[in-house]
Design a protein around this motif. Structure first.
Motif, PDB file in Angstrom:
ATOM      1  N   LYS A  88       0.827  -1.209   0.000  1.00  0.00           N
ATOM      2  CA  LYS A  88       0.000   0.000   0.000  1.00  0.00           C
ATOM      3  C   LYS A  88       0.863   1.262   0.000  1.00  0.00           C
ATOM      4  CE  LYS A  88      -3.776  -2.161   2.573  1.00  0.00           C
ATOM      5  NZ  LYS A  88      -4.468  -2.195   3.882  1.00  0.00           N
ATOM      6  N   LYS A  89       2.188   1.087   0.187  1.00  0.00           N
ATOM      7  CA  LYS A  89       3.103   2.227   0.325  1.00  0.00           C
ATOM      8  C   LYS A  89       4.192   2.158  -0.743  1.00  0.00           C
ATOM      9  CE  LYS A  89       2.635   1.568   5.279  1.00  0.00           C
ATOM     10  NZ  LYS A  89       3.351   1.217   6.491  1.00  0.00           N
ATOM     11  N   SER A  90       3.800   2.165  -2.010  1.00  0.00           N
ATOM     12  CA  SER A  90       4.774   1.960  -3.076  1.00  0.00           C
ATOM     13  C   SER A  90       5.879   3.017  -3.075  1.00  0.00           C
ATOM     14  CB  SER A  90       4.088   1.900  -4.434  1.00  0.00           C
ATOM     15  OG  SER A  90       3.389   3.099  -4.685  1.00  0.00           O
ATOM     16  N   ALA A  91       5.547   4.265  -2.779  1.00  0.00           N
ATOM     17  CA  ALA A  91       6.571   5.316  -2.760  1.00  0.00           C
ATOM     18  C   ALA A  91       7.613   5.031  -1.678  1.00  0.00           C
ATOM     19  CB  ALA A  91       5.928   6.680  -2.537  1.00  0.00           C
ATOM     20  N   GLU A  92       7.172   4.557  -0.511  1.00  0.00           N
ATOM     21  CA  GLU A  92       8.111   4.227   0.565  1.00  0.00           C
ATOM     22  C   GLU A  92       9.004   3.061   0.167  1.00  0.00           C
ATOM     23  OE1 GLU A  92       8.186   2.542   5.154  1.00  0.00           O
ATOM     24  OE2 GLU A  92       6.329   3.427   4.410  1.00  0.00           O
TER      25      GLU A  92
ATOM     26  N   ILE B  96       9.884   2.178  -2.887  1.00  0.00           N
ATOM     27  CA  ILE B  96      10.853   2.658  -3.886  1.00  0.00           C
ATOM     28  C   ILE B  96      11.954   3.455  -3.191  1.00  0.00           C
ATOM     29  CG2 ILE B  96      11.166   4.227  -5.838  1.00  0.00           C
ATOM     30  CD1 ILE B  96       8.379   3.230  -6.813  1.00  0.00           C
ATOM     31  N   ASP B  97      11.583   4.355  -2.271  1.00  0.00           N
ATOM     32  CA  ASP B  97      12.586   5.158  -1.557  1.00  0.00           C
ATOM     33  C   ASP B  97      13.508   4.274  -0.730  1.00  0.00           C
ATOM     34  OD1 ASP B  97      11.585   7.490  -2.604  1.00  0.00           O
ATOM     35  OD2 ASP B  97      10.523   8.091  -0.790  1.00  0.00           O
ATOM     36  N   ARG B  98      12.932   3.309  -0.054  1.00  0.00           N
ATOM     37  CA  ARG B  98      13.695   2.479   0.877  1.00  0.00           C
ATOM     38  C   ARG B  98      14.539   1.434   0.181  1.00  0.00           C
ATOM     39  NH1 ARG B  98      11.599   0.447   6.606  1.00  0.00           N
ATOM     40  NH2 ARG B  98      13.429  -0.750   7.198  1.00  0.00           N
ATOM     41  N   LEU B  99      14.018   0.824  -0.902  1.00  0.00           N
ATOM     42  CA  LEU B  99      14.705  -0.295  -1.535  1.00  0.00           C
ATOM     43  C   LEU B  99      15.331   0.046  -2.878  1.00  0.00           C
ATOM     44  CD1 LEU B  99      12.106  -3.128  -0.825  1.00  0.00           C
ATOM     45  CD2 LEU B  99      14.092  -2.489   0.551  1.00  0.00           C
ATOM     46  N   CYS B 100      14.603   0.690  -3.721  1.00  0.00           N
ATOM     47  CA  CYS B 100      15.047   0.858  -5.109  1.00  0.00           C
ATOM     48  C   CYS B 100      16.047   1.991  -5.292  1.00  0.00           C
ATOM     49  CB  CYS B 100      13.846   1.083  -6.029  1.00  0.00           C
ATOM     50  SG  CYS B 100      12.658  -0.281  -5.958  1.00  0.00           S
ATOM     51  N   ILE B 101      15.942   3.033  -4.503  1.00  0.00           N
ATOM     52  CA  ILE B 101      16.846   4.168  -4.657  1.00  0.00           C
ATOM     53  C   ILE B 101      18.168   3.896  -3.941  1.00  0.00           C
ATOM     54  CG2 ILE B 101      17.134   6.638  -4.164  1.00  0.00           C
ATOM     55  CD1 ILE B 101      14.197   6.986  -4.733  1.00  0.00           C
ATOM     56  N   SER B 102      18.225   2.828  -3.152  1.00  0.00           N
ATOM     57  CA  SER B 102      19.413   2.548  -2.366  1.00  0.00           C
ATOM     58  C   SER B 102      20.634   2.227  -3.221  1.00  0.00           C
ATOM     59  CB  SER B 102      19.152   1.404  -1.384  1.00  0.00           C
ATOM     60  OG  SER B 102      18.941   0.201  -2.090  1.00  0.00           O
ATOM     61  N   LEU B 103      20.437   1.815  -4.450  1.00  0.00           N
ATOM     62  CA  LEU B 103      21.594   1.540  -5.318  1.00  0.00           C
ATOM     63  C   LEU B 103      22.144   2.842  -5.768  1.00  0.00           C
ATOM     64  CD1 LEU B 103      20.599  -1.470  -7.550  1.00  0.00           C
ATOM     65  CD2 LEU B 103      22.202  -1.416  -5.696  1.00  0.00           C
TER      66      LEU B 103
END
Length: 162
Positions: A149-153, A155-162
């Protein structure tokens, strides 16, 4: 794999008074297979009784059904089951829709789903006693539902980490 004998995660306690987490000692668990969609932040995971090449093949079929007609690039570690000969006919049949990309050995930091598994364990498993594997399943399913339910979170937490 989330085992029924719980782990102590990061916590604090007085010196000499280590926190004790009870266990019911059946050595059962919840085995999850999952993907992280880097574009949407959606976590897709299924629970299985075991994890072998046939289970992985069924999972790939489910992923293709979830994303019909879309090109899928799946980032994987080098587990033996990801290279099983059993997969070759399926991969050949779906070579234009599904591409498997293998990470270098010993590089879990590059596999973002590993970050999700850690997040799940820190949120649901560490420092908690569950009286049954079914109770673990319920908490894990609820966590995945809430995270989705928190797709933006995500993406911020997992996907932007690279």
């Amino acid at each position: 794999m989330i085992r029924d004998y719980q782990a102590i995660g990061r916590t604090w306690f007085l010196k000499g008074q280590q926190r004790i987490i009870p266990t019911f000692g059946k050595h059962q668990g919840v085995k999850l297979v999952g993907t992280l969609d880097y574009e949407t932040g959606e976590i897709f995971c299924v629970e299985e009784e075991k994890y072998d090449a046939m289970v992985f093949l069924r999972f790939l079929e489910k992923v293709l059904a979830k994303y019909p007609g879309q090109r899928i690039v799946m980032i994987l570690d080098n587990a033996k089951i990801h290279h099983a000969k059993l997969l070759l006919p399926f991969l050949k049949k779906h070579e234009y829709q599904l591409e498997l990309v293998f990470l270098p050995p010993y590089s879990p930091n590059l596999n973002l789903i590993e970050e999700f598994w850690g997040w799940l364990k820190r949120s649901c498993v560490y420092n908690v006693f569950y009286s049954s594997a079914q109770e673990i399943r319920c908490h894990v399913q609820k966590f995945v539902e809430e995270v989705n339910k928190k797709s933006a979170e995500v993406i911020d937490r997992l996907c932007i980490s690279l």
